[in-house]
Design a protein around this motif. Structure first.
Motif, PDB file in Angstrom:
ATOM      1  N   GLU A  45      11.809  53.869  53.412  1.00 22.59           N
ATOM      2  CA  GLU A  45      13.199  54.316  53.638  1.00 22.59           C
ATOM      3  C   GLU A  45      13.379  55.825  53.857  1.00 22.59           C
ATOM      4  N   VAL A  46      14.400  56.114  54.587  1.00 17.06           N
ATOM      5  CA  VAL A  46      14.891  57.775  54.815  1.00 17.06           C
ATOM      6  C   VAL A  46      14.956  58.192  53.573  1.00 17.06           C
ATOM      7  N   THR A  48      15.791  60.834  50.748  1.00 17.52           N
ATOM      8  CA  THR A  48      16.886  61.700  50.445  1.00 17.52           C
ATOM      9  C   THR A  48      17.092  62.285  49.167  1.00 17.52           C
ATOM     10  N   VAL A 101      10.202  60.070  55.358  1.00 18.98           N
ATOM     11  CA  VAL A 101      10.443  58.688  54.990  1.00 18.98           C
ATOM     12  C   VAL A 101       9.499  58.408  53.641  1.00 18.98           C
TER      13      VAL A 101
ATOM     14  N   THR B 619      20.062  53.425  47.127  1.00 19.50           N
ATOM     15  CA  THR B 619      19.682  54.924  46.740  1.00 19.50           C
ATOM     16  C   THR B 619      20.761  55.833  46.423  1.00 19.50           C
ATOM     17  N   THR B 620      21.525  55.972  47.186  1.00 18.26           N
ATOM     18  CA  THR B 620      22.633  57.051  47.027  1.00 18.26           C
ATOM     19  C   THR B 620      23.850  56.481  46.662  1.00 18.26           C
ATOM     20  N   PHE B 659      19.062  49.893  52.761  1.00 25.29           N
ATOM     21  CA  PHE B 659      18.412  51.290  52.790  1.00 25.29           C
ATOM     22  C   PHE B 659      18.573  51.667  54.215  1.00 25.29           C
ATOM     23  N   ASN B 660      18.581  52.910  54.462  1.00 18.66           N
ATOM     24  CA  ASN B 660      18.201  53.541  55.629  1.00 18.66           C
ATOM     25  C   ASN B 660      16.739  53.288  56.097  1.00 18.66           C
ATOM     26  N   TRP B 661      16.401  52.255  56.687  1.00 18.83           N
ATOM     27  CA  TRP B 661      14.865  51.813  56.918  1.00 18.83           C
ATOM     28  C   TRP B 661      14.410  52.372  58.233  1.00 18.83           C
ATOM     29  N   VAL B 662      13.269  52.676  58.165  1.00 18.13           N
ATOM     30  CA  VAL B 662      12.430  53.120  59.298  1.00 18.13           C
ATOM     31  C   VAL B 662      11.254  52.063  59.436  1.00 18.13           C
TER      32      VAL B 662
END
Lengths: 245, 777
Positions: A45-46, A48, A101, B619-620, B659-662
């Motif tokens: 996950e990015v 933050t 990440v 998460t946020t 999630f902002n996933w990579v």
């Protein structure tokens, strides 16, 4: 002058001739490479998460070169990482986006950090239930000693209090975070014991049957356990003693 | 300055040496050509039977680098590929079986075997052999006999040794009879102009024969072939010239030069291999005959060119010779006559080096052999060496020299001009070549613009397979629009779906997957004499299979170990953040209802008929910018409109990874996994349009040969006839040095001769071969 010029001329000729012999070796060939495999891909996950704290969340504040091995058996080498001890997460600096990440923890088997000018640090993703504890633990543990018995450290960074800071007219409380490593001994039968205090008595308590031999061993080496380095040495002595028994 | 010069010289020499010592660092040209040899249990089958096969991969002896660990075998008819197999070549060896369907029509079929790496050398480098398959119900066998019998053409060629036919000197001549006329084993007569017979000799089974003669000047000679009805003219002898004769015994080459010229001259005898001199001797050619001995150990193995020149480099005579270096031998001991249902005990006696082992296949079968098939691995291996040394295509080597023994080969080489024939099928895909599958099978394809046909360069191609967890591999196309995916065992026997990531390219697109079994070399399916002259045998075989089917007899069993190791899938994430199983809730009609009631973090909105969605970050707590990516049964898709109709009836499980996933270089603004009860992904082609799919055929376990035993009077089934034409098949037998290996099996009820064949390769890549006939009376 003529002689110098001639020498340079000869050098240039030799160099060009030598270069020509290597050209077949390096010439671009449309048909290579012939062996193909994929580099492992890291997921996550990015990251933050921000915290204004007194103290660092990270084992090393700067990005450190490292490798990571996955549960699939593949590995990814020469990446930039930071270990976040506050969250127990491996943070990866994406080489294309330059964003941090949070690596998918459950896909990681182990990772290695190569801090500049320092020792290589090897971390393993372990899960166990310590003896006499009710809950299981799962974290990245740094291997400090590996033998028949192993010593690992959980490099946790914990909140230890608060710091009050004046910002203009206001008083702001920031959490104070500090490293509070926890050490675990892993015995040959996979039992795991926490080393509660850095002293010899903690070890005698764990190895009660071999207490006498261990005490003798420590005396012989003149060892007192005051810090992590001493603990590592002590575990090494215990390992040797247990091997002989 | 001097130090710099030395440094540069040494560096370049080191680099060049490194390229030779470690060819893995170099390119395609540094890897030797691979070869495959296939041994099938028979050459004749009846549809409904099983074909058993074994297969070896070999390279040059000294080569120790990467090799293909996967191979392919296809059975072709003239029009199509009938069966195809992927084989595990991990030990350089594989074996298996192929069921020949009842519905196959009568005719010649072709077995083709190759590796992906061999494709770099064109289809002519593939192994090919023909098999004849008769349909059980086609008793007339009309297809095998040509409507019009071909003219029995006959051509006779003469090959004097050393190229020269010199009067007054002893010349050794090879005669070759070619054409449709069956000249095998026939007598030939050399007659003079008065029709007086001067000599006679017998041709071998391939129509070759040789003899010595001393021709007289100005005399015409002719050759008559028994049964041919016409005679053929000899070449004219010359009064002046040189006769070059070569012979070899175990340790020595003997070269004899007969001179029919007046003036002596300085001569040079040179021996070359692949155009490079390996031995030479200068001498004075002043007597009528010169003899030269050369120790055989001083010369390399393979094709050698003996060349005689005189002063001024005038070519006088030359001939080729195949020098066989020491090769391992095996023999077979045991009696040759047996009764029906009697136990056969044979013993393999190896002659191997102390640290050399051999892996062989043993077959015992009725002797039916199709002409022009590769005879055995020793001949095949030799033909590969010949092709390499002469710089000719392999199939030319096989066509010319295929079945000749070494002695026959050297007779034939006596007159071989050695003119290099470079006919090579160079038709290949325009592209970057074929990868060696040393660790994994590779699936390849091409992405292009369907309108302009231009390749799409540097676009990201995604690979998914339907599964209950999200899996994803990606790669990029190269300058030719090609992409390649090395696949682990996870993809065994799975459907593969390919798509193009819209973030890398959004225009018109099409993906084509390379079909490894797409052959361009034609296959001549015309049966030859060896088939149509055996109609009776074929009919008998058909009857046998009919009887076996009626009695429900099958001489095959499942292998003991049928398990495969499966690798971990390439997961997009280990565990989703949220999982929802629809069975735990009341049924809901569509995705919009499901998300509204059950998945608050997933918000679906519509503008008319156009649906789009956003995820709330786990998460946020904020909305993730951009739309999430959807996976339907593990297959990626981007269009929510095509999924919106799915409700609790269709959906088994939802995974929401908010999630902002990579993943590597790919980013996902959230991931939604929709897993259905009824494979809704099959409708996905309509969704993405640019998708291609293929079935990934991996290696599999094959049935093994299993024959009855008759240990006691009650074992075996006395009521069932045992009409096996294949008595024994052991595809992989390890032979150790100084250890005799026993072979045991039982004969059946079918009398007659059976051919016992033991053939294979040693651990040093040298072929071994032995044959013996036994008789069941």
């Amino acid at each position: 002058m003529f002689i110098i010029a001639k020498k340079s001329y000869l050098t240039a000729i030799v160099f060009i001739l030598c270069l020509m012999t290597t050209l077949p070796a390096f010439s671009a060939n449309k048909h290579e490479p012939l062996l193909l495999d994929f580099e492992a891909r890291l997921s996550g996950e990015v990251f933050t998460f921000h915290m204004q704290a007194d103290g660092s969340q990270y084992l090393f504040e700067n990005w450190v070169k490292g490798d990571v091995s996955f549960i699939s058996g593949k590995s990814l080498k020469d990446q930039s990482f930071r270990y976040n001890g506050y969250l127990d997460e491996l943070i990866w600096l994406h080489p294309s986006f330059y964003k941090p990440v949070k690596a998918d923890k459950y896909q990681i088997e182990s990772f290695t950090l190569y801090p500049p000018g320092g020792d290589t640090l090897i971390f393993e993703n372990i899960s166990f239930k310590p003896r006499f504890e009710s809950d299981s633990l799962h974290f990245f543990a740094q291997k400090l000693y590996t033998g028949d018995i192993s010593l690992v450290a959980y490099r946790q960074i914990k909140r230890t209090g608060e710091t009050l800071e004046s910002i203009g007219p206001r008083l702001v409380a920031r959490p104070k975070i500090e490293p509070e490593p926890v050490y675990y001994l892993i015995l040959p039968d996979d039992q795991v014991h926490e080393v509660r205090r850095l002293n010899r008595r903690s070890l005698y308590r764990i190895f009660s049957d071999e207490r006498r031999a261990i005490r003798e061993g420590f005396r012989r080496e003149g060892l007192r356990i005051n810090n992590e380095r001493d603990l590592i040495k002590a575990v090494g002595i215990i390992d040797e003693i247990l091997e002989k028994i | 300055m001097k130090k710099i010069q030395i440094f540069v010289l040494l560096s370049s020499l080191l680099i060049t040496w490194h390229q030779k010592a470690y060819p893995a660092m170099g390119g395609q040209n540094h890897y030797p050509e691979e070869k495959i040899f296939v041994h099938t249990d028979r050459d004749l089958y009846v549809a409904g039977e099983k074909m058993f096969f074994s297969l070896w991969r070999f390279n040059q002896h000294e080569y120790r680098g990467p090799q293909s660990n996967f191979g392919y075998l296809a059975l072709r008819s003239q029009g199509e590929v009938v069966e195809q197999l992927t084989l595990d070549l991990g030990k350089g060896f594989s074996s298996g079986s192929l069921y020949l369907h009842d519905t196959l029509s009568t005719g010649l079929y072709e077995i083709v075997a190759f590796t992906n790496w061999m494709k770099n050398h064109g289809e002519t480098s593939f192994f090919r052999k023909k098999v004849f398959i008769a349909n059980r119900f086609d008793k007339d066998l009309q297809n095998i006999v040509p409507e019009v019998m071909p003219d029995e053409t006959l051509e006779i060629s003469f090959f004097p040794e050393g190229e020269n036919f010199i009067a007054g000197k002893e010349n050794r001549i090879l005669v070759a009879a070619t054409g449709e006329f069956d000249s095998s084993n026939r007598l030939v007569y050399i007659v003079d102009q008065h029709q007086d017979t001067l000599k006679q000799t017998r041709l071998n089974q391939y129509g070759f024969g040789s003899f010595n003669m001393v021709p007289e000047a100005s005399t015409a000679y002719h050759l008559k072939l028994d049964g041919a009805g016409k005679q053929f003219n000899f070449p004219q002898s010359h009064e002046k010239g040189v006769v070059l004769s070569v012979s070899e015994n175990k340790n020595q080459f003997s070269v004899r030069i007969d001179l029919a010229e007046d003036s002596p001259s300085r001569a040079l005898l040179k021996i070359k291999k692949q155009d490079r001199p390996v031995w030479e001797k200068a001498f004075l050619l002043d007597t009528a005959q010169v003899s030269i001995s050369i120790p055989a150990k001083d010369l390399p193995g393979g094709i050698l060119l003996f060349e005689l020149t005189t002063e001024g480099n005038h070519h006088k005579a030359s001939r080729y010779w195949f020098h066989q270096q020491d090769s391992p031998k095996i023999t077979l001991s045991g009696k040759t006559q047996y009764n029906k249902r009697e136990k056969v005990n044979l013993e393999i006696l190896p002659e191997l080096k102390p640290d050399e082992h051999a892996f062989v296949t043993v077959s015992v079968k009725k002797p039916f052999h199709l002409k022009k098939n590769p005879a055995n691995p020793a001949f095949y291996h030799r033909n590969v060496i010949i092709a390499n040394d002469l710089g000719i295509d392999y199939h030319h080597s096989e066509k010319r020299f295929g079945h000749l023994t070494n002695e026959e080969l050297n007779q034939y080489l006596a007159g071989f001009s050695g003119k290099r024939e470079k006919e090579v099928w160079t038709k290949r895909r325009n592209g970057s070549g074929f990868y060696m599958e040393d660790k994994k099978l590779i699936v390849s394809g091409m992405a292009k613009n369907p309108e302009t046909k231009e390749p799409l360069q540097d676009v990201r191609v995604i690979l998914n397979t339907p599964d209950s967890l999200l899996n994803l591999l990606y790669t990029h196309t190269d300058e030719n629009g090609e992409f390649h995916f090395p696949l682990t065992d996870y993809y065994r026997s799975k459907e593969l779906f390919f798509s193009i990531d819209p973030k890398s390219y959004e225009g018109p697109k099409k993906i084509e997957i390379v079909d490894k079994f797409d052959f361009y070399l034609p296959f001549d399916a015309k049966p030859d004499r060896s088939v149509w002259s055996n109609k009776q045998y074929i009919n008998q075989s058909q009857d046998i299979v009919t009887v076996q089917k009626n009695f429900d007899v099958e001489y095959a069993r499942k292998p003991d170990n049928q398990f495969f190791r499966i690798s971990r899938p390439p997961m997009l994430y280990y565990k989703p953040n949220i999982t929802v199983r629809t069975e735990n809730y009341i049924p809901l009609d569509n995705l919009q209802e499901i998300t509204r009631e059950l998945v608050p973090v997933w918000r679906i909105r519509s503008s008319g008929d156009d649906f789009h969605s956003r995820l709330i970050c786990g998460t946020t707590g904020n909305a993730i910018p951009d739309r999430p990516v959807y996976f339907l049964d593990g297959i990626i898709t981007y269009d929510l409109n095509r999924l919106i109709h799915l409700g609790s009836e269709e959906i088994e499980k939802l995974e929401i990874h908010n999630f902002n996933w990579v993943h590597g270089e790919m980013t996902f603004p959230g991931i939604i996994g929709i897993f259905t009860k009824s494979e809704e992904y099959r409708n996905i082609n309509a969704i993405n349009g640019a998708l291609a799919s293929t079935f990934h055929q991996s290696t599999k376990h094959h049935k093994l040969f299993s024959a009855p035993t008759y240990e006691t009077k009650t074992s075996g089934d006395p009521e069932k006839p045992d009409l096996r034409q294949l008595l024994f098949w052991q595809p992989e037998l390890r032979i150790n040095p100084e250890e005799n290996q026993k072979i045991e099996f039982y004969t059946g009820d079918l009398t007659g001769d059976y051919l016992v064949t033991v053939q294979g390769m040693t651990t040093e890549g040298k072929p071994v071969h032995f044959k013996k006939t036994i008789t069941v009376k």
